[in-house]
Enzyme design. Structure first.
Site, PDB file in Angstrom:
ATOM      1  N   ASP A 276       8.024   5.711  -5.835  1.00 58.83           N
ATOM      2  CA  ASP A 276       8.606   4.376  -5.980  1.00 58.83           C
ATOM      3  C   ASP A 276       7.739   3.280  -5.375  1.00 58.83           C
ATOM      4  O   ASP A 276       8.229   2.198  -5.053  1.00 58.83           O
ATOM      5  CB  ASP A 276       9.999   4.336  -5.348  1.00 58.83           C
ATOM      6  CG  ASP A 276       9.974   4.644  -3.852  1.00 58.83           C
ATOM      7  OD1 ASP A 276       8.940   5.131  -3.372  1.00 58.83           O
ATOM      8  OD2 ASP A 276      10.984   4.390  -3.172  1.00 58.83           O
ATOM      9  N   GLU A 277       6.438   3.542  -5.212  1.00 63.65           N
ATOM     10  CA  GLU A 277       5.546   2.556  -4.604  1.00 63.65           C
ATOM     11  C   GLU A 277       4.251   2.440  -5.410  1.00 63.65           C
ATOM     12  O   GLU A 277       3.798   3.414  -6.013  1.00 63.65           O
ATOM     13  CB  GLU A 277       5.175   2.955  -3.177  1.00 63.65           C
ATOM     14  CG  GLU A 277       6.330   3.046  -2.209  1.00 63.65           C
ATOM     15  CD  GLU A 277       5.873   3.600  -0.868  1.00 63.65           C
ATOM     16  OE1 GLU A 277       5.507   2.802   0.020  1.00 63.65           O
ATOM     17  OE2 GLU A 277       5.862   4.836  -0.719  1.00 63.65           O
TER      18      GLU A 277
ATOM     19  N   ASP B  40       7.362  -1.916  -3.512  1.00 64.17           N
ATOM     20  CA  ASP B  40       8.157  -0.792  -2.991  1.00 64.17           C
ATOM     21  C   ASP B  40       9.617  -0.990  -3.388  1.00 64.17           C
ATOM     22  O   ASP B  40      10.228  -2.019  -3.060  1.00 64.17           O
ATOM     23  CB  ASP B  40       8.023  -0.733  -1.468  1.00 64.17           C
ATOM     24  CG  ASP B  40       8.624   0.543  -0.878  1.00 64.17           C
ATOM     25  OD1 ASP B  40       9.178   1.350  -1.648  1.00 64.17           O
ATOM     26  OD2 ASP B  40       8.539   0.725   0.347  1.00 64.17           O
TER      27      ASP B  40
END
Length: 613
Positions: A133-134, A19
């Site tokens: 974004d993970e 993350d």
């Protein structure tokens, strides 16, 4: 569950959750080197704070905070507040953040990183994209949770930071839920490995209840009301199922699921390649239904025109302003499509324009909400995108401009049919979605009109026009269409919905229940009635400024001259299909015109997609 995702005999799975820390803030630092030494940074979108780094959070800045309050807190510690990326008319665009996301996920799924993690390339390593974004990474069968998990987490953090300049935190556990909670607890710039039962208990006892995936939004409000503002996931786990049903007004199935997850239980597999290739790409704009001041630019003009310095309601009769907005959105969409074409060698086949209209709005703000959409072919890809010409920043800019113009021409024709006969209705939201991506080579990306004319041997349309049934205005009203402006996603990340909001979600519906494109039935007539040269590029697009008293391309309704309908003259294919979309020509009239043209020219009915002589 597939073989790659099945827990190995006698050993738990090893799953990492990667993350990025304050992703939007990190992208802003990459875009603007002057922010590199800033001790505290937050990002706002119009009148909402949407991201804050560790320094800003330490200063007291939180999401959803008013920018003025955030700016005052940041000023005390030498920090700053920046606005999310915008294009013409203060229209928000997430394109720079999506580009950085593509770099991040491209690196996580690369063979080189897989070799660093597993030692033997992709064998046994599964990577699943979780959000912008993970990502989840599952290590090969036989990996040790404590030793291999910690080592691979450090490798990923070091490689991502060295290659991309992006800091990520990593959680390691035996399931996806605990790995995600561990990554959140490891921030900023850290890793946390959950191995023993004591590790699990400590993690659940320190995690706020509203941070449990699936317990955000309205459910989080109920949890705070029932258990207090400082309730943890462990507090939820102590409640019996019947108490959860009563406290949260949840059905037994939901209560059972919440109780299982609050105990750290999760059997969800890591699916290799999930979400890495979007099924559709869309741009979305929410418009103000009451006048609002524009952020930061007192004399600026929004993408939809109107009074300088204001976001103003947009009515269906204001076709010049709507056309100006469609132009800006089509340009944005073209850029994103070209980015995907370069990265994944895919091109969309369809374009869908969707509107949310508010009918009969009163002074009290009440009104009937209507959702409607239309679909047509996406413009054919440019030769440079299909690989026939070398790529460079100069050619990319030209290609994007030409694709944007073609996309705008199609979007305005589709929108014309949606706003016809809507009276004084207000436009609450506009969405343009490119869908049905295909990896086929060649220049026939748009499919529809190009292949239709190619089969007839009468030339290729350079920009496909929209196609719909004549009664599509009523048939395509989709009351169940997905609203992508939700306040919270499934992982609890909140995204604001102010005017001119561009939703970052890539995988949206490309038209809900709208019917696919259907060409007029053959009926033994053939496609030979369209004269060569009739399908031409659209007229040059003229900028429509706010309050401009000029005719908009949306204003006139298209019509087909009688001499084309009776077959005495070649048929203008673009005009015919736009007339079908508008409803000024019926499908029966179009088939009759093709039949009469066929009879006059004596052309043979083509039996394949090859051009006839």
């Amino acid at each position: 569950m597939t073989e790659d995702n099945r827990p190995p005999p006698g050993r738990r799975r090893v799953i990492l959750h990667v993350d990025a820390d304050a992703f939007f803030c990190q992208v802003e630092r990459r875009r603007n080197p002057a922010l590199a030494g800033c001790p505290a940074l937050a990002v706002q979108q119009h009148q909402d704070v949407i991201a804050a780094d560790a320094g800003a959070k330490k200063a007291g800045v939180t999401k959803r905070m008013l920018p003025a309050d955030a700016r005052a807190l940041l000023r005390r510690v030498g920090g700053t507040l920046v606005h999310v990326h915008t294009t013409v008319g203060q229209r928000v665009s997430y394109r720079p953040y999506l580009a950085a996301s593509h770099e991040l996920h491209g690196l996580l799924t690369s063979a080189e990183l897989a070799r660093d993690v597993s030692g033997d390339g992709f064998n046994g390593v599964a990577v699943e994209k979780a959000s912008i974004d993970e990502a989840y990474v599952q290590l090969p069968t036989g990996s040790d949770l404590r030793v291999d998990g910690a080592r691979c987490a450090d490798v990923i953090r070091d490689v991502v930071k060295a290659r991309l300049g992006i800091v990520v935190s990593v959680g390691v556990a035996h399931n996806k839920l605990l790995a995600k909670l561990a990554a959140a607890a490891a921030k900023p710039d850290g890793r946390r490995v959950i191995v023993s039962r004591e590790d699990i208990a400590d993690l659940l006892a320190s995690t706020p209840a509203h941070k449990l995936p699936g317990c955000g939004g309205a459910l989080a409000v109920k949890i705070r009301a029932a258990l207090g503002p400082n309730a943890t996931v462990a507090d939820l786990a102590r409640l019996p199922e019947s108490a959860l049903c009563a406290a949260l007004s949840a059905n037994p199935s939901t209560a059972r699921d919440i109780r299982a997850r609050s105990a750290g239980e999760c059997d969800d597999p890591v699916v290799r390649g999930r979400n890495l290739t979007p099924k559709s790409v869309g741009v979305h704009t929410s418009l103000a239904l009451t006048p609002r001041p524009m952020y930061g630019l007192p004399g600026g003009v929004s993408a939809s025109g109107g009074t300088p310095g204001m976001f103003e309601p947009l009515g269906c009769r204001e076709t010049g302003r709507l056309d100006s907005l469609l132009r800006a959105m089509a340009s944005d969409l073209a850029g994103r499509v070209i980015d995907l074409a370069h990265a994944e060698k895919r091109w969309p086949r369809t374009m869908t324009v969707s509107l949310i209209l508010v009918l009969g709005r009163s002074e009290s703000g009440d009104g009937e909400e209507v959702r409607c959409s239309k679909r047509g072919p996406f413009p054919d890809r440019h030769p440079r995108v299909s690989g026939n010409c070398p790529l460079s920043p100069e050619t990319d800019g030209e290609t994007e401009t030409e694709t944007g113009k073609a996309a705008h021409a199609t979007a305005e024709a589709l929108a014309r049919g949606l706003i016809a006969n809507r009276g004084d209705a207000l436009v609450a939201k506009v969405s343009i979605t490119a869908g049905e991506f295909r990896a086929s080579a060649g220049s026939g990306g748009g499919g529809g009109l190009a292949s239709f004319l190619s089969a007839a041997g009468e030339g290729i349309a350079r920009e496909p026009a929209p196609v719909n049934h004549a009664n599509a205005d009523d048939a395509n009203v989709d009351e169940d269409a997905e609203n992508v402006d939700g306040d919270e996603d499934e992982d609890g990340e909140w995204y604001p919905s102010p005017p001119f909001y561009f939703n970052p979600t890539a995988e949206t519906s490309s038209g809900g229940g709208v019917d696919r494109i259907e060409w007029p039935a053959d009926d033994g007539v053939g496609d030979g009635g369209i004269g060569s040269g009739a399908a031409t590029a659209p007229e040059p697009i003229q900028y429509v400024g706010p309050g401009a008293d000029i005719a908009s391309p949306l204003s006139p309704s298209p019509s087909v001259p009688p001499e084309q309908l009776d077959g005495s003259e070649p048929i203008d294919a673009t005009n015919l299909l736009r007339s079908l979309a508008e409803g000024t020509v019926s499908g029966e009239d179009a088939r009759r015109a093709l039949r009469r043209r066929h009879e006059r020219t004596g052309r043979a009915v083509p039996t394949s997609s090859a051009s006839t002589p």
